[in-house]
Scaffold this active site. Structure first.
Site, PDB file in Angstrom:
ATOM      1  N   HIS A  23     -43.429  57.458 -29.230  1.00  9.05           N
ATOM      2  CA  HIS A  23     -43.744  58.407 -30.288  1.00  9.05           C
ATOM      3  C   HIS A  23     -43.559  57.745 -31.655  1.00  9.05           C
ATOM      4  CE1 HIS A  23     -43.410  61.469 -27.108  1.00  9.05           C
ATOM      5  NE2 HIS A  23     -44.112  62.237 -27.909  1.00  9.05           N
TER       6      HIS A  23
ATOM      7  N   LYS B 145     -40.141  61.314 -35.099  1.00  8.89           N
ATOM      8  CA  LYS B 145     -39.762  62.281 -34.065  1.00  8.89           C
ATOM      9  C   LYS B 145     -38.245  62.426 -34.033  1.00  8.89           C
ATOM     10  CE  LYS B 145     -40.491  63.540 -29.212  1.00  8.89           C
ATOM     11  NZ  LYS B 145     -40.817  64.939 -29.568  1.00  8.89           N
TER      12      LYS B 145
ATOM     13  N   GLY C 112     -46.805  72.936 -40.886  1.00 14.91           N
ATOM     14  CA  GLY C 112     -46.493  71.655 -40.263  1.00 14.91           C
ATOM     15  C   GLY C 112     -47.715  71.062 -39.588  1.00 14.91           C
TER      16      GLY C 112
ATOM     17  N   PHE D 237     -48.330  70.779 -24.256  1.00 13.26           N
ATOM     18  CA  PHE D 237     -49.454  71.674 -23.981  1.00 13.26           C
ATOM     19  C   PHE D 237     -50.720  70.914 -23.609  1.00 13.26           C
ATOM     20  CE2 PHE D 237     -46.772  74.568 -26.402  1.00 13.26           C
ATOM     21  CZ  PHE D 237     -46.952  75.773 -25.738  1.00 13.26           C
TER      22      PHE D 237
END
Length: 266
Positions: free
Chosen positions: A155, A159, A14, A128
């Site tokens: 986004h 998504k 991915g 992250f």
């Protein structure tokens, strides 16, 4: 740790998983031992544009965990798969580092209990990016002084979840230091359902989904005669990898499930 940390990557082909595989291969303190994807076959290194690494992409996560015995599983898959992947990881004594969003509070609670029973650490992190974590922390701090707030997150149109995990985590951090305050006119009425966005602890979260957008979020505060906007923009998935690298190493030091990457930052 002096020895290499053995890493398995789920969702290895991915868009995020490919970046994780690259990062692991480029860090001499880490060792890629398994790459799992629905697209089975081929060398994981070659698949991400690196030199062949001898790790073949396979489709059975549980079998990969049993045979390669990694220390850590990094998972960037889908909300439908990730809860089960996390559970499998913990059951096999492998520390999960999960970047997939969509976990419910009861999922986190159950998985934390399982981690504690096994005596291993784990991490579920909606984001992250170190910049995004700072944005969340600054927003929570600002909400103490400017309690009227709304969140807008942007986004791409592919998504799967809305609102984003990052916006929900931001809202949770704000709510932890801000008393619930229902905003807007008390007689307000939506003439189109959803016009005011999702309701959370008195404020609103708005989700924008458009092609050409990567990932942005702004937290807007309103006060008498002023506004404050705290915004973070991500432009490339590689920007998340320093955080994932830190998480892989820090998760070896804890013995429970941690929710939120901010807890791994000093």
């Amino acid at each position: 740790m002096s020895e290499q940390i053995k890493v398995a990557v789920s969702g290895a082909t991915g868009r995020m998983g490919r970046e994780v595989v690259k990062m692991v291969l480029q860090d001499s303190s880490l060792k890629l031992v398994a790459a799992v994807s629905g697209k089975e076959g081929g060398d994981a290194g070659t698949a991400v544009g690196e030199q062949p690494c001898g790790v073949m992409i396979r489709s059975d996560l549980e079998l990969a965990l049993v045979e390669t015995k990694p220390d850590v599983l990094v998972d960037f898959t889908t909300p439908q798969l990730s809860v089960r992947h996390t559970q499998l990881s913990i059951e096999h004594g492998v520390r999960p580092v999960i970047g997939t969003t969509g976990f419910k509070p009861e999922d986190v609670e159950a998985l934390d209990k399982l981690c504690r029973e096994k005596g291993i650490g784990g991490l579920i992190a909606p984001n992250f990016s170190i910049g995004a974590i700072l944005m969340m922390k600054f927003a929570a701090q600002a909400s103490k002084y400017l309690p009227h707030v709304e969140i807008i997150e942007y986004h791409g149109d592919q998504k799967l979840d809305a609102p984003s995990g990052t916006s929900v985590k931001t809202a949770e951090m704000i709510a932890s230091v801000r008393e619930e305050l229902k905003q807007g006119n008390p007689n307000e009425e939506e003439t189109l359902e959803g016009a005011r966005g999702a309701y959370y602890n008195g404020f609103r979260i708005h989700s924008v989904r458009l092609p050409g957008v990567f990932a942005q979020q702004e937290v807007i505060f309103g006060g008498h005669g002023q506004t404050l906007k705290i915004r973070h923009d991500s432009y490339d998935r590689a920007g998340y990898m320093p955080g994932v690298n830190v998480a892989i190493k820090k998760v070896m030091e804890v013995d429970h499930l941690v929710y939120g990457f901010e807890h791994f930052l000093d």
